[in-house]
Design a protein around this motif. Structure first.
Motif, PDB file in Angstrom:
ATOM      1  N   PRO A   1     -83.597 -17.516  43.669  1.00  0.00           N
ATOM      2  CA  PRO A   1     -82.791 -18.043  42.571  1.00  0.00           C
ATOM      3  C   PRO A   1     -82.669 -16.992  41.466  1.00  0.00           C
ATOM      4  CG  PRO A   1     -85.000 -18.960  42.484  1.00  0.00           C
ATOM      5  CD  PRO A   1     -84.930 -18.116  43.711  1.00  0.00           C
ATOM      6  N   LEU A   2     -81.610 -17.078  40.676  1.00  0.00           N
ATOM      7  CA  LEU A   2     -81.377 -16.088  39.620  1.00  0.00           C
ATOM      8  C   LEU A   2     -81.659 -16.725  38.263  1.00  0.00           C
ATOM      9  CD1 LEU A   2     -77.893 -15.054  40.987  1.00  0.00           C
ATOM     10  CD2 LEU A   2     -79.994 -13.739  41.259  1.00  0.00           C
TER      11      LEU A   2
ATOM     12  N   PRO B   1     -80.925 -16.735  34.419  1.00  0.00           N
ATOM     13  CA  PRO B   1     -80.037 -16.162  33.406  1.00  0.00           C
ATOM     14  C   PRO B   1     -80.851 -15.379  32.390  1.00  0.00           C
ATOM     15  CG  PRO B   1     -79.544 -18.477  33.748  1.00  0.00           C
ATOM     16  CD  PRO B   1     -80.810 -18.196  34.498  1.00  0.00           C
ATOM     17  N   GLU B   2     -80.323 -14.243  31.972  1.00  0.00           N
ATOM     18  CA  GLU B   2     -81.066 -13.353  31.095  1.00  0.00           C
ATOM     19  C   GLU B   2     -81.413 -14.015  29.762  1.00  0.00           C
ATOM     20  OE1 GLU B   2     -80.390  -9.012  29.064  1.00  0.00           O
ATOM     21  OE2 GLU B   2     -79.279  -9.501  30.877  1.00  0.00           O
ATOM     22  N   GLY B   3     -82.653 -13.850  29.324  1.00  0.00           N
ATOM     23  CA  GLY B   3     -83.056 -14.307  28.007  1.00  0.00           C
ATOM     24  C   GLY B   3     -83.436 -15.786  27.932  1.00  0.00           C
ATOM     25  N   ILE B   4     -83.195 -16.539  28.991  1.00  0.00           N
ATOM     26  CA  ILE B   4     -83.458 -17.977  28.965  1.00  0.00           C
ATOM     27  C   ILE B   4     -84.967 -18.237  28.914  1.00  0.00           C
ATOM     28  CG2 ILE B   4     -83.504 -18.216  31.476  1.00  0.00           C
ATOM     29  CD1 ILE B   4     -82.061 -20.825  31.199  1.00  0.00           C
ATOM     30  N   THR B   5     -85.383 -19.238  28.136  1.00  0.00           N
ATOM     31  CA  THR B   5     -86.813 -19.545  28.066  1.00  0.00           C
ATOM     32  C   THR B   5     -87.202 -20.478  29.203  1.00  0.00           C
ATOM     33  OG1 THR B   5     -86.439 -21.466  26.674  1.00  0.00           O
ATOM     34  CG2 THR B   5     -86.880 -19.394  25.536  1.00  0.00           C
TER      35      THR B   5
ATOM     36  N   ALA C   1     -88.798 -23.330  29.065  1.00  0.00           N
ATOM     37  CA  ALA C   1     -88.474 -24.729  28.808  1.00  0.00           C
ATOM     38  C   ALA C   1     -87.002 -25.014  29.092  1.00  0.00           C
ATOM     39  CB  ALA C   1     -88.810 -25.094  27.363  1.00  0.00           C
ATOM     40  N   ASP C   2     -86.139 -24.074  28.745  1.00  0.00           N
ATOM     41  CA  ASP C   2     -84.718 -24.280  28.969  1.00  0.00           C
ATOM     42  C   ASP C   2     -84.376 -24.259  30.455  1.00  0.00           C
ATOM     43  OD1 ASP C   2     -82.299 -24.789  27.552  1.00  0.00           O
ATOM     44  OD2 ASP C   2     -81.575 -22.843  28.219  1.00  0.00           O
TER      45      ASP C   2
ATOM     46  N   ARG D   1     -82.947 -27.414  32.951  1.00  0.00           N
ATOM     47  CA  ARG D   1     -81.744 -27.446  33.789  1.00  0.00           C
ATOM     48  C   ARG D   1     -81.955 -28.288  35.036  1.00  0.00           C
ATOM     49  NH1 ARG D   1     -78.380 -21.889  33.181  1.00  0.00           N
ATOM     50  NH2 ARG D   1     -78.425 -21.838  30.926  1.00  0.00           N
TER      51      ARG D   1
ATOM     52  N   ALA E   1     -93.952 -22.191  27.793  1.00  0.00           N
ATOM     53  CA  ALA E   1     -92.728 -22.940  27.481  1.00  0.00           C
ATOM     54  C   ALA E   1     -91.657 -22.148  26.734  1.00  0.00           C
ATOM     55  CB  ALA E   1     -93.068 -24.210  26.715  1.00  0.00           C
ATOM     56  N   GLU E   2     -92.060 -21.443  25.677  1.00  0.00           N
ATOM     57  CA  GLU E   2     -91.045 -20.768  24.863  1.00  0.00           C
ATOM     58  C   GLU E   2     -90.887 -19.285  25.206  1.00  0.00           C
ATOM     59  OE1 GLU E   2     -88.757 -22.126  22.672  1.00  0.00           O
ATOM     60  OE2 GLU E   2     -89.484 -23.965  23.590  1.00  0.00           O
TER      61      GLU E   2
ATOM     62  N   TRP F   1     -90.053 -21.848  38.649  1.00  0.00           N
ATOM     63  CA  TRP F   1     -88.977 -22.437  39.463  1.00  0.00           C
ATOM     64  C   TRP F   1     -89.436 -23.744  40.083  1.00  0.00           C
ATOM     65  CZ3 TRP F   1     -84.168 -21.246  38.872  1.00  0.00           C
ATOM     66  CH2 TRP F   1     -83.799 -19.942  38.492  1.00  0.00           C
TER      67      TRP F   1
ATOM     68  N   LEU G   1     -90.752 -29.179  21.902  1.00  0.00           N
ATOM     69  CA  LEU G   1     -89.565 -28.758  22.648  1.00  0.00           C
ATOM     70  C   LEU G   1     -88.301 -29.198  21.932  1.00  0.00           C
ATOM     71  CD1 LEU G   1     -90.662 -29.602  26.309  1.00  0.00           C
ATOM     72  CD2 LEU G   1     -90.539 -27.357  25.228  1.00  0.00           C
TER      73      LEU G   1
ATOM     74  N   ARG H   1     -82.403 -24.031  17.811  1.00  0.00           N
ATOM     75  CA  ARG H   1     -81.360 -23.257  18.482  1.00  0.00           C
ATOM     76  C   ARG H   1     -79.975 -23.853  18.220  1.00  0.00           C
ATOM     77  NH1 ARG H   1     -85.238 -22.703  22.924  1.00  0.00           N
ATOM     78  NH2 ARG H   1     -84.319 -24.476  23.978  1.00  0.00           N
TER      79      ARG H   1
ATOM     80  N   LEU I   1     -75.219 -23.857  35.279  1.00  0.00           N
ATOM     81  CA  LEU I   1     -76.089 -24.023  36.448  1.00  0.00           C
ATOM     82  C   LEU I   1     -75.746 -23.003  37.530  1.00  0.00           C
ATOM     83  CD1 LEU I   1     -76.180 -27.919  36.615  1.00  0.00           C
ATOM     84  CD2 LEU I   1     -77.960 -26.396  35.799  1.00  0.00           C
TER      85      LEU I   1
ATOM     86  N   GLN J   1     -74.967 -20.047  37.084  1.00  0.00           N
ATOM     87  CA  GLN J   1     -75.599 -18.767  36.741  1.00  0.00           C
ATOM     88  C   GLN J   1     -76.877 -18.542  37.544  1.00  0.00           C
ATOM     89  OE1 GLN J   1     -75.976 -19.223  32.379  1.00  0.00           O
ATOM     90  NE2 GLN J   1     -75.470 -17.060  32.342  1.00  0.00           N
ATOM     91  N   MET J   2     -77.513 -19.631  37.993  1.00  0.00           N
ATOM     92  CA  MET J   2     -78.780 -19.490  38.714  1.00  0.00           C
ATOM     93  C   MET J   2     -78.549 -19.304  40.213  1.00  0.00           C
ATOM     94  SD  MET J   2     -81.143 -22.226  36.676  1.00  0.00           S
ATOM     95  CE  MET J   2     -80.192 -23.665  37.079  1.00  0.00           C
ATOM     96  N   GLY J   3     -77.307 -19.085  40.586  1.00  0.00           N
ATOM     97  CA  GLY J   3     -76.969 -18.929  42.002  1.00  0.00           C
ATOM     98  C   GLY J   3     -76.331 -20.197  42.529  1.00  0.00           C
TER      99      GLY J   3
ATOM    100  N   VAL K   1     -78.872 -22.947  43.943  1.00  0.00           N
ATOM    101  CA  VAL K   1     -79.587 -23.753  42.949  1.00  0.00           C
ATOM    102  C   VAL K   1     -78.639 -24.781  42.345  1.00  0.00           C
ATOM    103  CG1 VAL K   1     -80.826 -23.730  40.764  1.00  0.00           C
ATOM    104  CG2 VAL K   1     -81.232 -21.920  42.409  1.00  0.00           C
TER     105      VAL K   1
ATOM    106  N   PRO L   1     -79.294 -16.682  23.871  1.00  0.00           N
ATOM    107  CA  PRO L   1     -79.091 -16.904  25.300  1.00  0.00           C
ATOM    108  C   PRO L   1     -79.011 -18.381  25.721  1.00  0.00           C
ATOM    109  CG  PRO L   1     -81.363 -16.331  24.872  1.00  0.00           C
ATOM    110  CD  PRO L   1     -80.665 -16.273  23.562  1.00  0.00           C
ATOM    111  N   HIS L   2     -79.007 -19.314  24.761  1.00  0.00           N
ATOM    112  CA  HIS L   2     -79.056 -20.710  25.179  1.00  0.00           C
ATOM    113  C   HIS L   2     -77.747 -21.435  24.906  1.00  0.00           C
ATOM    114  CE1 HIS L   2     -83.355 -20.551  25.979  1.00  0.00           C
ATOM    115  NE2 HIS L   2     -83.321 -19.607  25.052  1.00  0.00           N
TER     116      HIS L   2
ATOM    117  N   SER M   1     -75.989  -8.537  33.041  1.00  0.00           N
ATOM    118  CA  SER M   1     -75.808  -9.926  32.664  1.00  0.00           C
ATOM    119  C   SER M   1     -75.210  -9.870  31.277  1.00  0.00           C
ATOM    120  CB  SER M   1     -77.133 -10.673  32.668  1.00  0.00           C
ATOM    121  OG  SER M   1     -76.976 -11.931  32.096  1.00  0.00           O
TER     122      SER M   1
END
Lengths: 270, 349
Positions: free
Chosen positions: A89-90, A92-96, A98-99, A103, A136-137, A152, B14, B21, B233, B235-237, B240, B290-291, B348
Motif C-alpha cells: 500500500p502507498l 500519502p506523503e506527510g499524512i499522520t 491517526a489520519d 481512512r 498517533a500524530e 496499516w 485526536l 488542522r 483513498l 492515493q493509497m493505491g 486499498v 498534508p491533510h 508526491s
C-alpha cells in the motif's frame, strides 16, 4: 463483532487477460480461524487472495460470502465485512498515523458526511488496542518498516471487518517484526473473533500461527488442513520441489520444516 | 492486544488535532478567497483610466456610469472573471490529475491535454472559422482524445506514471508544433494570437468566452468534490481504495473526464495558461498541509495566481505581456525545484 462469516470459493478460475492463473479451485475458509496460504513464487496465492477480495473478477466460478456472490455485493457493504491489506500500500506523503488509520473508516461513513465523534472513537480504539497511541500524530514517512506495517494493520482494524485478508504482511520485515505482526493478528483473531486469511512466505511462521494451512501448487490447492496434517516432507517436495525434514517445534509444538539443500546436510539419506 | 477500553482522552486528543488542522484549512482558504476578491477588484479599478471602488461597484450592480460602464463593464470585468474562472479550472483539474497519478508532473498542462485542447481550438477558429461554444466542444473532445491517446500509448500491463508523463511531454511538444504550424499558415499568425494559444492570454476576453468556463465550473466542480474522498483513498493505491469500498474504475473515469473537460473549456477561452495547472496543487499542498482534500484550495490558488499574474503582466512592465508569460516565468523555476526534490525523495505533492 463476533459474527462468524462463511467465505468460500467455488469452481473458481481467475487470471490476467488471456492467461488463467487459477483454474477450478474450491476453498472453504474456516470462520473465526486463522488461515495461511503458502506456496512457491507465482503459484497463484496472491491472485487467489485478490479474487477473494474481488479485486480480480473471476473468469469462471464464484467467491461467496455468507452464500452471496461478492462480485454482486455493493462495494461499501462488502467493505464493512471483508477487509484487505494488499502487499504494498502507498502512504500519502506527510499524512499522520491517526489520519491514515481514520481512512479505514470510509465504509462506515455516509456520502459527504462529516467526520464524526464515533470515527474518532473508532480510531482511538484501534490505536489503543495495538499499542500505537504514541505514534498517533507522527507522519508515516518517519516510521520504520515494522511500525509502518503495524499502522496499516491498525487501519484495517479501524475498518472493523469480521474477515481480514492480508497479502504477505510480513515481507520485508526482520524476524522480530514478523513475529510482532503475526502476534498482533493472533490477538485480533482471539479477542475479536476476526477470520484471518493471509498469504505467507515463511512456511514455519505459517505452521506456527495458522489454524488452517492451504498449500498451493500451480494455481491448484495441493493440500489443506491443520499444519500438522499438511506440513510433511511430501508436501514440501510437491510445493517447493525441495527435500526437507519435519520436526516438532520445541517451542510451539507446531511442525517445523528444515530444508535439505546440497550442502551443510550431515546425514542425508541415500 | 489490550481490551478496547477507550480512554476518552485519546479520542479527544485526536478530535482536537483534527479541529486544529481544520482551522488552518479555513484560515488558508479564507485568506485565498480574500486575496482573490481584492485582486479582482484592483484589476477592475486600475488601468489606463483609474475608477474608484464606488464606480466599479455600480458597474457590477448594472448601473450606468459615465465611461466606466464600457471600460470596466465590457473590457475589464469579463477579463477579470475569466482570470478567476480559468485559474480555478486549471487549479482544480491539475491537482486532480496530480493526485490521481500520484505525481506532480502529471498535470494536464505537462502531459499534453492543454496542448491538445489548444491545437483543437486553433484548428476550429483558424481552419473551420468557428467561435464560441462550438470551439469549447471541439476543445473538450480533443482534450479527452489526447488523454485517451496518452493513456493507450503508456499502457503496458498497467500504466506507470513515469511512462505516461514522458509520452505526454512528447505529445505536448507535437501538438504545440501543430499550433505553431496552423498559426503560421493562417492570416492570424500575429504575435499576440500565437502567444495566446501557446502560453495563454486573457487579451480580448469577452463574455462569450467567459460564460462557458463559469458554467463548466458550476457543473464540474461539484462533480469533482463529490469524489474528493475517493480521490484521497485512491492515493493509497487502487487495491486499498477498492478494499475500502471505492469503485475505483468508475471514480477514475468520472474524475478524469471532469478534469479534462475543465482544462479544455478553460483552454478554449484563455489558451493553455502556462504552468497554472501544474503549480496550483503543490502550492496549495504547502499552504494547507498534508491533510484533507486539495481540490478547493487548489482551485482558489489557481484563481489567485492567474488574477495576480494577469495584473502584473499588464501593468508592472513597460509592455503588456500575455498572462502566460508571467506564469511561465514563475513556473519554470518551480518545475526545476520539484524535479530536484523528486529526484531526492520520490514524488508526491
Amino acid at each position: 463483532m463476533t459474527a462468524s462469516h462463511d467465505l468460500a470459493a467455488r469452481a473458481l478460475a481467475v487470471g490476467y487477460g488471456e492467461r488463467t492463473v487459477i483454474d477450478d479451485l474450491d476453498l472453504q475458509v474456516p470462520g473465526g480461524k486463522m488461515t495461511a496460504i503458502v506456496g512457491a513464487n507465482a503459484c497463484g496465492k496472491s491472485t487467489l487472495l485478490r479474487a477473494m477480495s474481488r479485486l480480480l473478477k473471476p473468469q469462471r466460478g464464484q467467491v461467496l460470502l455468507d452464500g452471496r456472490e461478492v462480485h454482486s455485493m455493493r462495494s461499501k457493504e462488502l467493505a464493512r465485512t471483508l477487509g484487505l491489506l494488499p502487499q504494498s500500500p502507498l502512504a500519502p506523503e506527510g499524512i499522520t498515523v491517526a489520519d491514515l488509520v481514520g481512512r479505514g473508516r470510509h465504509p462506515h461513513q455516509k456520502l459527504m458526511a462529516r467526520w464524526s465523534r464515533d470515527d474518532d472513537k473508532a480510531v482511538a480504539d484501534a490505536l489503543e488496542a495495538t499499542d500505537t497511541v504514541a505514534l498517533a500524530e507522527r507522519p508515516i514517512d518517519e516510521l520504520s518498516g515494522g511500525q509502518r506495517q503495524r499502522v496499516w494493520i491498525v487501519m484495517a482494524l479501524a475498518q472493523d471487518t469480521d474477515v481480514l485478508l492480508l497479502d504477505e504482511p510480513t515481507t520485508f520485515l526482520d524476524v522480530a517484526h514478523q513475529v510482532e505482526v503475526l502476534d498482533l493478528l493472533t490477538d485480533l483473531n482471539r479477542d475479536r473473533g476476526t477470520t484471518i486469511v493471509m498469504v505467507l512466505h515463511d512456511l514455519n511462521m505459517a505452521a506456527r500461527y495458522a489454524h488452517h494451512l492451504v498449500a498451493m501448487v500451480e494455481g491448484r490447492i495441493h493440500a489443506s488442513g491443520t499444519p500438522a496434517d499438511v506440513l510433511n516432507a511430501q508436501t514440501v517436495r510437491a510445493v517447493f520441489g525441495m527435500d526437507a525434514v519435519i520436526i516438532d517445534d520445541p517451542t510451539s509444538g507446531a511442525p517445523l520444516m528444515l530444508p535439505l539443500g546440497r550442502h551443510h546436510v550431515a546425514e542425508r539419506e541415500h | 492486544m489490550r481490551a478496547a477500553t477507550t480512554t476518552p482522552a485519546l479520542a479527544d486528543l485526536l478530535s482536537r488535532a483534527r479541529s486544529r488542522r481544520a482551522l488552518r484549512r479555513r484560515i488558508v482558504m479564507t485568506a485565498l478567497g480574500l486575496g482573490i476578491v481584492a485582486a479582482f477588484l484592483v484589476s477592475l479599478m486600475v488601468g489606463h483610466t483609474f475608477y474608484g471602488l464606488d464606480d466599479v461597484w455600480n458597474v457590477i450592480l448594472g448601473h450606468e456610469v459615465e465611461g466606466a460602464t464600457f471600460t470596466v463593464g465590457t473590457l475589464r470585468l469579463p477579463r477579470a472573471t475569466l482570470a478567476v474562472a480559468a485559474g480555478a479550472a486549471f487549479g482544480i483539474a491539475g491537482v486532480t490529475f496530480q493526485t490521481l497519478l500520484r505525481n506532480p508532473l502529471a498535470s494536464p498542462d505537462i502531459v499534453g491535454i492543454s496542448s491538445g485542447a489548444s491545437a483543437a481550438a486553433v484548428f476550429a477558429i483558424v481552419v473551420l472559422g468557428l467561435s464560441g461554444a462550438a470551439v469549447s466542444v471541439i476543445a473538450v473532445v480533443a482534450g479527452l482524445a489526447v488523454a485517451l491517446l496518452v493513456y493507450l500509448l503508456a499502457y503496458r500491463h498497467g500504466v506507470a506514471g513515469t511512462r505516461l508523463i514522458l509520452i505526454g511531454i512528447g505529445i505536448a511538444a507535437m501538438l504545440n508544433a501543430v499550433v505553431s504550424y496552423l498559426l503560421e499558415r493562417s492570416s492570424q499568425g500575429e504575435y499576440q494570437e500565437a502567444l495566446r494559444w501557446l502560453a495563454g492570454s486573457l487579451n480580448g476576453a469577452s463574455w462569450t468566452a467567459t460564460v462557458p468556463v463559469v458554467l463548466a465550473l458550476g457543473v464540474l466542480v461539484p462533480v469533482l468534490m463529490s469524489h474528493s474522498r475517493h480521490l484521497g483513498l485512491m492515493q493509497m493505491g487502487d487495491d486499498v481504495a477498492a478494499a475500502l469500498g471505492v469503485r475505483v474504475e468508475v471514480a477514475r473515469i468520472v474524475l478524469v473526464v471532469a478534469a479534462v473537460a475543465l482544462v479544455a473549456i478553460a483552454t478554449s477561452a484563455a489558451g493553455p495558461i502556462a504552468f497554472v495547472a501544474f503549480l496550483s496543487g503543490p502550492i496549495a499542498a504547502r499552504l494547507v498541509g498534508p491533510h484533507g482534500s486539495l481540490l478547493v484550495p487548489s482551485a482558489l490558488t489557481g484563481a489567485l495566481l492567474v488574477v495576480v499574474a494577469d495584473f502584473a503582466a499588464q501593468w508592472l512592465f513597460g509592455t503588456r505581456y500575455p498572462v502566460g508569460v508571467v506564469t511561465g516565468v514563475l513556473g519554470a523555476p518551480f518545475l526545476i525545484y520539484l524535479l530536484v526534490s523528486i529526484n531526492r525523495k520520490g514524488g508526491s505533492l
